[in-house]
Motif scaffolding. Structure first.
Motif, PDB file in Angstrom:
ATOM      1  N   GLN A 111      18.452  69.373  49.326  1.00 44.13           N
ATOM      2  CA  GLN A 111      19.647  68.834  49.964  1.00 44.13           C
ATOM      3  C   GLN A 111      20.274  67.748  49.105  1.00 44.13           C
ATOM      4  O   GLN A 111      21.502  67.687  48.941  1.00 44.13           O
ATOM      5  CB  GLN A 111      19.296  68.283  51.354  1.00 44.13           C
ATOM      6  N   LYS A 112      19.418  66.887  48.530  1.00 48.94           N
ATOM      7  CA  LYS A 112      19.930  65.834  47.655  1.00 48.94           C
ATOM      8  C   LYS A 112      20.591  66.432  46.413  1.00 48.94           C
ATOM      9  O   LYS A 112      21.659  65.985  45.985  1.00 48.94           O
ATOM     10  CB  LYS A 112      18.789  64.896  47.257  1.00 48.94           C
ATOM     11  N   GLU A 113      19.948  67.453  45.815  1.00 50.50           N
ATOM     12  CA  GLU A 113      20.523  68.109  44.643  1.00 50.50           C
ATOM     13  C   GLU A 113      21.846  68.778  44.996  1.00 50.50           C
ATOM     14  O   GLU A 113      22.812  68.728  44.222  1.00 50.50           O
ATOM     15  CB  GLU A 113      19.537  69.144  44.087  1.00 50.50           C
ATOM     16  N   PHE A 114      21.888  69.419  46.170  1.00 55.19           N
ATOM     17  CA  PHE A 114      23.124  70.076  46.601  1.00 55.19           C
ATOM     18  C   PHE A 114      24.249  69.059  46.784  1.00 55.19           C
ATOM     19  O   PHE A 114      25.389  69.293  46.368  1.00 55.19           O
ATOM     20  CB  PHE A 114      22.871  70.830  47.909  1.00 55.19           C
ATOM     21  N   GLU A 115      23.934  67.934  47.412  1.00 57.52           N
ATOM     22  CA  GLU A 115      24.948  66.909  47.629  1.00 57.52           C
ATOM     23  C   GLU A 115      25.456  66.354  46.295  1.00 57.52           C
ATOM     24  O   GLU A 115      26.655  66.103  46.133  1.00 57.52           O
ATOM     25  CB  GLU A 115      24.369  65.786  48.487  1.00 57.52           C
ATOM     26  N   ALA A 117      25.453  67.978  43.375  1.00 56.99           N
ATOM     27  CA  ALA A 117      26.273  69.019  42.756  1.00 56.99           C
ATOM     28  C   ALA A 117      27.642  69.112  43.428  1.00 56.99           C
ATOM     29  O   ALA A 117      28.668  69.293  42.761  1.00 56.99           O
ATOM     30  CB  ALA A 117      25.542  70.360  42.838  1.00 56.99           C
ATOM     31  N   LEU A 118      27.662  68.986  44.754  1.00 56.13           N
ATOM     32  CA  LEU A 118      28.922  69.035  45.490  1.00 56.13           C
ATOM     33  C   LEU A 118      29.841  67.881  45.084  1.00 56.13           C
ATOM     34  O   LEU A 118      31.053  68.060  44.931  1.00 56.13           O
ATOM     35  CB  LEU A 118      28.644  68.982  46.993  1.00 56.13           C
ATOM     36  N   ALA A 119      29.237  66.710  44.892  1.00 53.69           N
ATOM     37  CA  ALA A 119      30.032  65.553  44.464  1.00 53.69           C
ATOM     38  C   ALA A 119      30.635  65.802  43.084  1.00 53.69           C
ATOM     39  O   ALA A 119      31.788  65.459  42.821  1.00 53.69           O
ATOM     40  CB  ALA A 119      29.150  64.300  44.446  1.00 53.69           C
ATOM     41  N   ILE A 120      29.837  66.445  42.189  1.00 58.47           N
ATOM     42  CA  ILE A 120      30.343  66.754  40.847  1.00 58.47           C
ATOM     43  C   ILE A 120      31.511  67.732  40.927  1.00 58.47           C
ATOM     44  O   ILE A 120      32.531  67.583  40.253  1.00 58.47           O
ATOM     45  CB  ILE A 120      29.208  67.321  39.971  1.00 58.47           C
ATOM     46  N   VAL A 121      31.350  68.759  41.775  1.00 60.74           N
ATOM     47  CA  VAL A 121      32.409  69.758  41.927  1.00 60.74           C
ATOM     48  C   VAL A 121      33.685  69.114  42.474  1.00 60.74           C
ATOM     49  O   VAL A 121      34.794  69.375  41.987  1.00 60.74           O
ATOM     50  CB  VAL A 121      31.942  70.898  42.856  1.00 60.74           C
ATOM     51  N   GLU A 122      33.517  68.270  43.490  1.00 58.95           N
ATOM     52  CA  GLU A 122      34.685  67.600  44.069  1.00 58.95           C
ATOM     53  C   GLU A 122      35.367  66.700  43.036  1.00 58.95           C
ATOM     54  O   GLU A 122      36.600  66.654  42.951  1.00 58.95           O
ATOM     55  CB  GLU A 122      34.260  66.791  45.291  1.00 58.95           C
ATOM     56  N   ASP A 123      34.543  65.985  42.235  1.00 62.63           N
ATOM     57  CA  ASP A 123      35.101  65.122  41.196  1.00 62.63           C
ATOM     58  C   ASP A 123      35.824  65.959  40.143  1.00 62.63           C
ATOM     59  O   ASP A 123      36.889  65.573  39.638  1.00 62.63           O
ATOM     60  CB  ASP A 123      33.985  64.296  40.559  1.00 62.63           C
ATOM     61  N   LYS A 124      35.233  67.131  39.814  1.00 61.57           N
ATOM     62  CA  LYS A 124      35.865  68.020  38.835  1.00 61.57           C
ATOM     63  C   LYS A 124      37.205  68.519  39.345  1.00 61.57           C
ATOM     64  O   LYS A 124      38.190  68.564  38.601  1.00 61.57           O
ATOM     65  CB  LYS A 124      34.943  69.202  38.543  1.00 61.57           C
ATOM     66  N   GLU A 125      37.235  68.915  40.630  1.00 64.11           N
ATOM     67  CA  GLU A 125      38.487  69.396  41.206  1.00 64.11           C
ATOM     68  C   GLU A 125      39.556  68.301  41.194  1.00 64.11           C
ATOM     69  O   GLU A 125      40.729  68.568  40.883  1.00 64.11           O
ATOM     70  CB  GLU A 125      38.248  69.883  42.629  1.00 64.11           C
ATOM     71  N   ALA A 126      39.138  67.079  41.515  1.00 63.40           N
ATOM     72  CA  ALA A 126      40.094  65.965  41.497  1.00 63.40           C
ATOM     73  C   ALA A 126      40.609  65.724  40.077  1.00 63.40           C
ATOM     74  O   ALA A 126      41.795  65.475  39.862  1.00 63.40           O
ATOM     75  CB  ALA A 126      39.431  64.702  42.054  1.00 63.40           C
ATOM     76  N   THR A 127      39.679  65.821  39.090  1.00 66.61           N
ATOM     77  CA  THR A 127      40.074  65.618  37.691  1.00 66.61           C
ATOM     78  C   THR A 127      41.041  66.709  37.244  1.00 66.61           C
ATOM     79  O   THR A 127      42.021  66.439  36.542  1.00 66.61           O
ATOM     80  CB  THR A 127      38.822  65.617  36.796  1.00 66.61           C
ATOM     81  N   GLU A 128      40.729  67.974  37.636  1.00 64.24           N
ATOM     82  CA  GLU A 128      41.613  69.073  37.257  1.00 64.24           C
ATOM     83  C   GLU A 128      43.006  68.895  37.861  1.00 64.24           C
ATOM     84  O   GLU A 128      44.014  69.166  37.199  1.00 64.24           O
ATOM     85  CB  GLU A 128      41.003  70.406  37.717  1.00 64.24           C
TER      86      GLU A 128
END
Length: 247
Positions: A111-115, A117-128
């Motif tokens: 769950q911690k790893e998923f959270e 990874a999700l934060a990274i994806v959200e940050d990537k989407e914001a950066t894009e």
């Protein structure tokens, strides 16, 4: 058990005593002696019956005691078996509980790893999205710069045409007949003075976006026109035109 043993012992002693008395009574020949014999015989019979009853009761007691002992043994065996099964089940339950705890720990870690990874994806989407926004702004600014450059080029051409400060270069002019031509392929990039070559017609650069005139002789025609030709510009003329390189 000891109770029946004592009864048997008393019965045996009683039988022995009455037996002895009967023997002595046999030696007496009077009526009293006979009565004594009858009494002794009766007593002996009672003693024998009592003895037999006692022995029967004793035997029954032994059978009951053996049955009870066997039952106790069976109960003990069943109790031990049940205790063993309960112990095995308790051990199995403890093992399953440990496995469940391990699975819960793994779930928490995942769950911690998923959270993360999700934060990274959200940050990537914001950066894009930010990059797309910046790219749009860059394109917008580039378009503005291109427009400003075009305006500057037009103003320079207009200024040169007004002031007449055009100095022809020593390079040979390029004469093109009516048609479509590409700067860098059909004519070198540079600054030119366009003059009609004996005729009159339309003169367009980039579909009229940069140059849109009628060149020739007459009231509505330009006798000459100075412009900058850039690599890739498309030139369209409906009459023969001479392009003279100028500074």
């Amino acid at each position: 058990m000891w109770f029946f043993g004592i009864i048997a012992m008393i019965t045996f002693v009683t039988m022995l005593v009455f037996g002895v008395l009967s023997i002595f009574s046999l030696k007496t020949k009077d009526d009293k002696g006979k009565r004594n014999i009858i009494v002794a015989s009766s007593s002996l019979g009672i003693c024998i019956i009592t003895f037999l009853v006692s022995m029967a009761l004793y035997g029954n007691h032994l059978e009951n005691e053996e049955a009870v002992s066997k039952m106790n043994e069976e109960q003990t065996a069943v109790s031990n078996k049940l205790d063993k099964e309960i112990e095995d089940k308790q051990t199995e339950y403890t093992q399953k509980e440990l496995e469940v705890n391990e699975l819960n720990t793994k779930i928490e870690e995942n769950q911690k790893e998923f959270e993360a990874a999700l934060a990274i994806v959200e940050d990537k989407e914001a950066t894009e999205k930010e990059l797309e926004k910046l790219d749009g702004q860059i394109k917008e600014k580039k378009s503005e710069v291109d427009k400003i450059n075009d305006d500057i080029k037009k103003k320079k051409d207009e200024l040169a045409a007004i002031t007449g400060q055009i100095k022809e270069k020593k390079d040979a002019p390029v004469t093109l007949s009516a048609g479509n031509f590409t700067v860098g392929k059909d004519i070198p990039e540079g600054r030119y003075k366009a003059v009609p070559n004996g005729g009159a017609g339309n003169f367009f650069v980039n579909d009229g976006a940069d140059v849109n005139i009628m060149i020739g002789k007459g009231e509505f025609y330009e006798s000459e026109y100075v412009f900058d030709a850039y690599e890739g510009d498309e030139i369209e003329i409906t009459t023969s035109v001479k392009f003279i390189p100028v500074e």
